[in-house]
Motif scaffolding. Structure first.
Motif, PDB file in Angstrom:
ATOM      1  N   ARG A  86      15.160 -32.200   3.479  1.00 36.02           N
ATOM      2  CA  ARG A  86      14.246 -31.230   2.852  1.00 36.02           C
ATOM      3  C   ARG A  86      13.896 -30.107   3.834  1.00 36.02           C
ATOM      4  O   ARG A  86      13.801 -28.933   3.440  1.00 36.02           O
ATOM      5  N   GLN A  87      13.709 -30.451   5.097  1.00 37.45           N
ATOM      6  CA  GLN A  87      13.406 -29.417   6.084  1.00 37.45           C
ATOM      7  C   GLN A  87      14.584 -28.474   6.280  1.00 37.45           C
ATOM      8  O   GLN A  87      14.411 -27.256   6.390  1.00 37.45           O
ATOM      9  N   ILE A  88      15.793 -29.035   6.316  1.00 40.91           N
ATOM     10  CA  ILE A  88      16.986 -28.196   6.455  1.00 40.91           C
ATOM     11  C   ILE A  88      17.117 -27.267   5.254  1.00 40.91           C
ATOM     12  O   ILE A  88      17.404 -26.074   5.383  1.00 40.91           O
ATOM     13  N   PRO A  93      19.858 -21.532   7.579  1.00 42.22           N
ATOM     14  CA  PRO A  93      20.685 -20.550   6.866  1.00 42.22           C
ATOM     15  C   PRO A  93      21.862 -21.225   6.176  1.00 42.22           C
ATOM     16  O   PRO A  93      22.286 -22.323   6.556  1.00 42.22           O
ATOM     17  N   ALA A  94      22.402 -20.579   5.151  1.00 40.86           N
ATOM     18  CA  ALA A  94      23.466 -21.176   4.348  1.00 40.86           C
ATOM     19  C   ALA A  94      24.721 -21.453   5.142  1.00 40.86           C
ATOM     20  O   ALA A  94      25.481 -22.366   4.800  1.00 40.86           O
ATOM     21  N   HIS A  95      24.954 -20.692   6.231  1.00 43.13           N
ATOM     22  CA  HIS A  95      26.182 -20.900   7.001  1.00 43.13           C
ATOM     23  C   HIS A  95      26.090 -22.079   7.960  1.00 43.13           C
ATOM     24  O   HIS A  95      27.098 -22.487   8.547  1.00 43.13           O
ATOM     25  N   ALA A  96      24.895 -22.654   8.127  1.00 46.35           N
ATOM     26  CA  ALA A  96      24.724 -23.743   9.093  1.00 46.35           C
ATOM     27  C   ALA A  96      25.536 -24.963   8.691  1.00 46.35           C
ATOM     28  O   ALA A  96      25.519 -25.393   7.539  1.00 46.35           O
ATOM     29  N   ILE A  97      26.261 -25.520   9.662  1.00 43.86           N
ATOM     30  CA  ILE A  97      27.059 -26.737   9.456  1.00 43.86           C
ATOM     31  C   ILE A  97      26.191 -27.932   9.842  1.00 43.86           C
ATOM     32  O   ILE A  97      25.552 -27.931  10.899  1.00 43.86           O
TER      33      ILE A  97
END
Length: 334
Positions: A86-88, A93-97
């Motif tokens: 939930r925190q993520i 950001p959407a690009h985060a792996i």
């Protein structure tokens, strides 16, 4: 970004920071306050000794720091996975792996369900990291991290001196192989012994072997593919564990190449009065066994013993008492 600054998170994040990677640590005050005062020190059984000064560490208690993340290494305990997801979702950001470096199975799927627009990778951490003095974490066993395949070569970014990471299309099978070994977390915690001493005690090795045999029956009934994470094929490991100690020493010499004082993370959790990950380990096998009407009396007995230790504090448990509890469970179900 390290999401979960515990033993694995601090060790992996510390090695990455020491190698010059930009690393932020998201964690709880209990550990972060110590790092703010003492810095971070990493060691291992092969002689590694690294110190990072407190003023070089980027430490955070708020999930807002995830806004800066390109790669998030999830290192929280199993039960905390939905909360960190939930925190993520709220901040990253959407690009985060997102890479799960957690014990047990299914965490990557939990993350995928909550983060459908992210590249989510399952991971397998083969080594054991234990806290020692304040701010010091010690790697007590060996092995290289494996993560799932994906469009970007995340393994190359994460591989630094002292930390080798590879990618595999068979990550779930590799995870099941490590899962079987992690089932020893509970016997080790209950034994009160170091891993080395436990492995040289045939009665405890037979507990390890018999619960692994239970788990193998369950996993095979579910059609799970299992890839060994040791030189010994998965199906032979219970037989090797049951050997007389003099022969086990010769056949399984690599299993004994560990820090002589190493204990499992579950043992440290019980000592510290924390809730363990027993539900994600033996609990997973018991649940899967029930789905296929396969009895798992020893896994059930180990789970019950750990739950009691969580409630009442650690009490001595013997292999014989576990077998008696397993036998009673079997008779009670017939």
């Amino acid at each position: 970004m390290i999401a979960g600054a515990g033993a694995i998170g601090c060790f992996v994040g510390g090695l990455l920071a020491h190698a010059g990677r930009r690393v932020s640590f998201l964690g709880r005050p209990r550990i972060l306050d110590t790092l703010r005062k003492r810095g971070l020190r990493l060691s291992d059984f092969s002689g590694l000794d690294i110190a990072l000064a407190e003023d070089t560490l980027d430490l955070h208690e708020s999930g807002a720091v995830l806004e800066q993340a390109d790669i998030v290494l999830v290192c929280v305990k199993s039960a905390a996975t939905p909360a960190i997801a939930r925190q993520i979702a709220a901040h990253a950001p959407a690009h985060a792996i997102i890479v799960s470096l957690q014990n047990g199975m299914g965490h990557a799927q939990t993350l995928r369900d909550a983060l459908p627009d992210h590249d989510i990778r399952a991971g397998m951490v083969p080594f054991n990291v234990v806290p020692q003095a304040a701010g010091q974490f010690h790697r007590a066993t060996s092995g290289d991290i494996v993560i799932g395949d994906g469009p970007d070569d995340v393994a190359r970014i994460l591989s630094v001196a002292g930390l080798q990471v590879t990618q595999s299309a068979q990550i779930e099978a590799i995870q099941w192989g490590k899962f079987l070994l992690n089932l020893n977390n509970a016997p080790n915690a209950l034994s009160g012994l170091t891993l080395h001493a436990q492995l040289l005690d045939r009665a405890w090795r037979r507990i390890m072997a018999d619960q692994m045999a239970e788990a193998l029956r369950v996993l095979r009934a579910h059609g799970c593919e299992i890839k060994a994470t040791t030189p010994v094929p998965v199906g032979l490991v219970p037989h090797v564990l049951r050997l007389p100690t003099w022969l086990f020493r010769r056949v399984a010499a690599k299993m004994l190449t560990i820090d002589p004082m190493a204990r499992t993370s579950m043992a440290h959790d019980l000592t510290a009065g924390r809730i363990t990950e027993i539900d994600a380990l033996q609990g997973r096998i018991v649940e899967m066994g029930q789905q296929k009407s396969i009895q798992t009396p020893l896994c059930s007995a180990l789970m019950a013993a750990i739950k009691q230790a969580e409630r009442d504090g650690f009490v001595g448990v013997s292999p014989e008492s576990l077998r008696l509890a397993a036998k009673r469970a079997t008779l009670g179900s017939n």
